[in-house]
Design an enzyme around this catalytic site. Structure first.
Site: not given
Length: 149
Positions: A11, A68, A70, A101, A136
């Site tokens: 963004d 973005c 965060t 994983h 995994h």
């Protein structure tokens, strides 16, 4: 990895960091598909997360990096696209682990949480790790099964 095509999107809050990452990974031989934005006007992160995720889900790009403020919101949007496994990371260990994983195919970063130098370390850890399979793979299959329900 044979397909070295990677999509980048963000963004407005992360344009500078995205461009720094693009230059860094181009120098490592990656073909970067930067889908913007390029101007600083406010733009909603969900559309950018979805657009990048669709490039990965369609196999147009092998991997993706989205950003973005965060890293959380854009990651949430990306994870709504079937076939996408995206994690937000603020350290190199977590970035390596989501590849090894969880077979993550997108990495999300928070431009207001980490600086450029750390972002590049995280990107390198993500790109240089390979899925380990084995036990995994069973767990990734369980995630895929949830997506199918």
């Amino acid at each position: 990895m044979t397909n070295k095509r990677i999509v980048l999107s963000s963004d407005h809050a992360a344009i500078g960091m995205r461009q720094t990452i693009a230059d860094h990974i181009k120098a490592q031989g990656w073909e970067v598909v930067d889908i913007g934005p390029t101007t600083p006007e406010s733009t909603p992160y969900p559309q950018h997360g979805e657009a990048a995720a669709r490039r990965v889900a369609s196999s147009d790009c092998a991997l993706g990096i989205i950003l973005c403020g965060t890293g959380q919101g854009i990651m949430m949007a990306a994870n709504k696209v079937k076939g996408v496994r995206c994690g937000v990371c603020s350290d190199a260990f977590s970035a390596r682990m989501i590849r090894q994983h969880n077979d993550a195919n997108l990495l999300s970063l928070g431009a207001r949480v980490i600086g450029d130098a750390l972002a590049l370390d995280i990107v390198d850890a993500f790109l240089n790790a390979d899925f380990e399979g084995g036990r995994h793979a069973t767990r990734v299959d369980m995630i895929t099964a949830i997506e199918e329900r």
